[in-house]
Write a protein that holds these residues in place. Structure first.
Motif, PDB file in Angstrom:
ATOM      1  N   PRO A 290      -9.641  -1.586  -5.138  1.00  0.00           N
ATOM      2  CA  PRO A 290      -9.944  -1.177  -3.825  1.00  0.00           C
ATOM      3  C   PRO A 290     -10.148  -2.197  -2.698  1.00  0.00           C
ATOM      4  CG  PRO A 290     -11.381  -0.324  -5.338  1.00  0.00           C
ATOM      5  CD  PRO A 290     -10.403  -1.286  -6.153  1.00  0.00           C
ATOM      6  N   PHE A 293      -7.429  -3.761   0.973  1.00  0.00           N
ATOM      7  CA  PHE A 293      -7.387  -3.750   2.328  1.00  0.00           C
ATOM      8  C   PHE A 293      -8.032  -4.900   3.132  1.00  0.00           C
ATOM      9  CE2 PHE A 293      -6.919   0.615   0.556  1.00  0.00           C
ATOM     10  CZ  PHE A 293      -5.439   1.046   1.277  1.00  0.00           C
ATOM     11  N   SER A 304       1.083  -2.786   1.722  1.00  0.00           N
ATOM     12  CA  SER A 304      -0.169  -2.322   1.502  1.00  0.00           C
ATOM     13  C   SER A 304      -0.175  -0.913   1.788  1.00  0.00           C
ATOM     14  CB  SER A 304      -1.468  -2.810   2.058  1.00  0.00           C
ATOM     15  OG  SER A 304      -1.549  -4.110   1.477  1.00  0.00           O
ATOM     16  N   ALA A 305       0.351  -0.424   3.024  1.00  0.00           N
ATOM     17  CA  ALA A 305       0.630   0.863   3.592  1.00  0.00           C
ATOM     18  C   ALA A 305       1.379   1.727   2.504  1.00  0.00           C
ATOM     19  CB  ALA A 305       0.768   0.927   4.986  1.00  0.00           C
ATOM     20  N   SER A 307       2.642   1.085  -0.595  1.00  0.00           N
ATOM     21  CA  SER A 307       2.137   1.508  -1.921  1.00  0.00           C
ATOM     22  C   SER A 307       0.915   2.429  -1.841  1.00  0.00           C
ATOM     23  CB  SER A 307       1.862   0.262  -2.505  1.00  0.00           C
ATOM     24  OG  SER A 307       0.913  -0.816  -1.739  1.00  0.00           O
ATOM     25  N   GLY A 308       0.200   2.107  -0.961  1.00  0.00           N
ATOM     26  CA  GLY A 308      -0.857   3.185  -0.609  1.00  0.00           C
ATOM     27  C   GLY A 308      -0.674   4.908  -0.435  1.00  0.00           C
ATOM     28  N   LEU A 311       0.724   5.781  -3.855  1.00  0.00           N
ATOM     29  CA  LEU A 311      -0.679   6.159  -4.951  1.00  0.00           C
ATOM     30  C   LEU A 311      -1.342   7.404  -4.250  1.00  0.00           C
ATOM     31  CD1 LEU A 311      -2.280   4.900  -7.018  1.00  0.00           C
ATOM     32  CD2 LEU A 311      -3.813   3.644  -5.549  1.00  0.00           C
ATOM     33  N   PHE A 312      -1.592   7.416  -3.015  1.00  0.00           N
ATOM     34  CA  PHE A 312      -2.361   8.655  -2.445  1.00  0.00           C
ATOM     35  C   PHE A 312      -1.516   9.816  -3.064  1.00  0.00           C
ATOM     36  CE2 PHE A 312      -2.849  11.880   0.794  1.00  0.00           C
ATOM     37  CZ  PHE A 312      -4.219  11.910   0.725  1.00  0.00           C
ATOM     38  N   SER A 333       0.357   5.472 -11.011  1.00  0.00           N
ATOM     39  CA  SER A 333      -0.775   5.412 -10.076  1.00  0.00           C
ATOM     40  C   SER A 333      -1.733   4.050 -10.830  1.00  0.00           C
ATOM     41  CB  SER A 333      -1.554   6.592 -10.048  1.00  0.00           C
ATOM     42  OG  SER A 333      -1.865   7.362 -10.957  1.00  0.00           O
ATOM     43  N   TRP A 336      -0.001   0.800 -10.129  1.00  0.00           N
ATOM     44  CA  TRP A 336      -0.164   0.271  -8.823  1.00  0.00           C
ATOM     45  C   TRP A 336      -1.620  -0.219  -8.606  1.00  0.00           C
ATOM     46  CZ3 TRP A 336       2.960  -1.726  -5.758  1.00  0.00           C
ATOM     47  CH2 TRP A 336       4.130  -1.287  -5.646  1.00  0.00           C
ATOM     48  N   ALA A 337      -2.518   0.361  -9.276  1.00  0.00           N
ATOM     49  CA  ALA A 337      -3.878  -0.199  -8.969  1.00  0.00           C
ATOM     50  C   ALA A 337      -3.904  -1.431  -9.663  1.00  0.00           C
ATOM     51  CB  ALA A 337      -4.924   0.991  -9.777  1.00  0.00           C
ATOM     52  N   TRP A 340      -2.396  -4.014  -7.336  1.00  0.00           N
ATOM     53  CA  TRP A 340      -3.373  -4.202  -6.115  1.00  0.00           C
ATOM     54  C   TRP A 340      -4.462  -5.374  -6.755  1.00  0.00           C
ATOM     55  CZ3 TRP A 340      -4.725   0.913  -3.026  1.00  0.00           C
ATOM     56  CH2 TRP A 340      -3.806   1.268  -2.348  1.00  0.00           C
TER      57      TRP A 340
END
Length: 629
Positions: A290, A293, A304-305, A307-308, A311-312, A333, A336-337, A340
């Protein structure tokens, strides 16, 4: 240092990120049939060039057929597992290159790639014919190509990303959902991207995206050649019949109502489960995710946007998907976390430059994630009897009466029975039937399960056989001579020589068939009304009327095979071979099977008190796990 030395030092880390996971995958590959997810269906579709369940997965199945042809040794399930393992190892090295392209140090890139590669769910799904590792590989490769395009401005990277999007779109439906989410969110942050494709470049990119989707032409071509009783034969969405049916099939129209089947509280509950499981499986790197960002000075905002967005959209899809077996859907997912988390660890590592001991803590935490991932994955991948799947299939099919019908409600069992029958060329006389694919089976199922064991004939249906009399009706007919036997002069009274069960590997889904055996000596002087009783119940739970055969949720149930009355003066050892089903509405958990020889008149219908006494007298035949499907 020589140029050769420099090249080797650069080559070694990515080589390790590929070869180390592949080495452990190859050690733990299923040598033969397993029951993981839909592996039997993908195996059959690849080997016989048919199509599996929706959405068809044409890219993977065609590639699987090529791979089976090129590798001439080993059983077909092992060869398909090898292909899947190669995809997982390729996903690992792609994750490494993705991290290093974002300037992450080698040690953190290796730790991040290794944490993903050894995750329990990606590891166990890399050992058989499955689609999840190839899906992850294509996702990571697409993002790597986009990163390279932004960094270099070379449009060839952009067009390569278009190709991987096309391959992914003809491979797994969730890929499309995730990539669309990534592209939409990326466009919102386009001003943060140092390079923007021209309209012409976007048009060529779109063309490259569309070209590989031509793999889907395979689906209507092969749709008219199904193996077994396929889904679309009874639901009407035959992809070879019309364009409408084709789109219904490849978009899995029959399942779409499940995508919004979960309420908001259920979605939040699943999201919490996703997070908790991710932390358990991947450790600190997942826990740091988390904070991505807060790393805008080191990690590009557009990355980041994008891949976000992926993920979303991926989480939005699968937290709302109203099916119980979600774990492998979350592989992208979760991965990806972890990526990050690796980027956040790099941010911390750089920011803590004045504090060497704190930097060392960052290194140790990343290694801890790798260790946790490996230990949990290895504990599962190295456990169990790797040949049990074939033993189970042989047990169910080899002993079934001639021309019998095997009925299964669990996809895993159904697919592997099909694969074993078609690929091995065994027992072509048997009809392998999915209970939800033939209308007469549904009312018959309800009738049979509510009757006593002497009428019950669900699995191999012996000594009875289910015969269709029309597309929507059927009847039971007897099978001749269902009791093989041999002389047994050793005993003076009815005796059970041996009794045992063969559950499938990896536990059993509802509707799974248990291969049950008993060898019993009977002869003159024994009672004329003997039978062998099987009782199945949740381990550790008491037998009660409200949780028995008359209840909605069956915690215990029973089956009885009456023995033929003794004839002549010779004692004989009778061989009983049954296929006992796990009741489709039984709760999940660990079950135990017990058996005993009994007089038929000693079993009053659905009396929990009597069955509790019989349970205490019965011999334990084994335990098995029932899990959701």
């Amino acid at each position: 240092m020589t140029q050769r030395g420099i090249s080797f030092s650069r080559l070694l880390p990515p080589l390790l990120s590929f070869s180390v996971p592949f080495f452990f995958y190859s050690l733990t590959l299923w040598p033969t049939y397993c029951f993981y997810s839909d592996s039997g269906d993908f195996l059959t579709a690849s080997a016989l060039l048919t199509i599996p369940h929706p959405t068809g997965y044409p890219w993977y199945c065609l590639l699987g057929r090529v791979f089976l042809t090129l590798i001439p040794f080993g059983e077909a399930p092992w060869r398909m597992g090898l292909l899947t393992a190669l995809f997982s190892a390729a996903a690992s090295v792609t994750a490494y290159y993705l991290m290093t392209s974002l300037k992450t140090p080698v040690f953190l890139s290796l730790a991040t790639a290794g944490t993903i590669a050894f995750g329990r769910h990606i590891w166990i799904s890399s050992l058989c014919a499955e689609v999840y590792s190839a899906n992850l590989f294509l996702i990571l490769l697409t993002f790597l190509f986009f990163v390279k395009f932004v960094q270099t401005g070379d449009r060839r990277w952009l067009y390569s990303a278009g190709l991987t999007i096309g391959f992914g779109s003809s491979h797994h439906g969730s890929f499309i959902v995730g990539i669309v989410g990534a592209l939409v969110v990326s466009l919102l942050f386009l001003r943060h991207c140092p390079i923007c494709p021209s309209a012409r470049e976007w048009a060529v990119f779109a063309l490259f995206c569309l070209l590989p989707t031509s793999f889907y032409l395979y689906v209507p071509i092969r749709g008219a050649k199904p193996i077994g009783y396929r889904y679309w034969q009874q639901t009407g969405d035959d992809p070879s019949r019309s364009l409408s049916d084709f789109f219904s099939y490849v978009t899995a129209k029959r399942y779409r109502h499940r995508l919004t089947g979960s309420s908001l509280p259920k979605r939040l509950e699943r999201l919490a489960d996703w997070w908790q499981t991710g932390v358990t499986l991947y450790g600190p790197l997942f826990l740091l995710a988390p904070l991505i960002f807060w790393t805008t000075k080191m990690v590009p905002v557009w990355f980041s946007a994008g891949s976000g967005g992926f993920l979303f959209s991926h989480l939005l899809l699968f937290t709302g998907y109203d099916v119980p077996d979600l774990s492998y859907f979350h592989i992208p997912s979760w991965s990806w976390a972890v990526i990050w988390g690796g980027l956040v660890a790099y941010w911390l590592y750089q920011g803590l430059a004045p504090f060497p001991w704190l930097r060392l803590m960052v290194v140790l935490l990343s290694l801890l994630s790798l260790e946790l991932s490996f230990l949990q994955g290895a504990a599962h991948a190295f456990s169990g009897d790797r040949w049990r799947g074939k033993t189970y299939l042989e047990s169910v099919m080899t002993e079934a009466p001639k021309n019998a019908i095997l009925v299964a409600t669990a996809d895993d069992v159904l697919f592997n029975l099909w694969a074993y029958q078609t690929l091995e060329g065994k027992r072509q006389d048997l009809t392998i039937l999915a209970i939800y694919q033939w209308d007469p089976a549904l009312p018959l199922l309800k009738t049979v399960l509510s009757t006593s064991g002497d009428i019950y004939r669900f699995g191999d249906l012996g000594p009875w056989r289910l015969v269709p009399t029309s597309p929507r009706t059927g009847k039971f007919v007897p099978i001749d001579d269902p009791f093989p036997s041999q002389p047994c002069p050793r005993h003076q009274q009815a005796t059970v020589h041996r009794s045992w069960i063969e559950p499938p590997p990896e536990g059993a889904h509802s509707g799974t068939l248990l291969a049950a055996y008993a060898r019993i000596c009977v002869g003159p002087g024994d009672p004329k009304d003997l039978g062998y009783l099987w009782i199945i119940k949740v381990h550790g739970q008491p037998i009660k009327d409200e949780t028995g055969p008359g209840a909605q949720k069956w915690f215990w149930w029973w089956f009885l095979r009456p023995l033929p009355p003794p004839s002549g003066q010779e004692r004989r050892e009778i061989f009983l071979n049954e296929c006992l089903p796990v009741i489709y509405d039984a709760p999940l958990g660990r079950y135990e099977v017990r058996g005993l020889l009994i007089r038929l008149g000693d079993i009053p219908q659905e009396s929990a008190a009597v069955f509790s006494k019989l349970w205490s007298r019965a011999t334990s035949l084994g335990k098995f796990l029932v899990w959701g499907r």
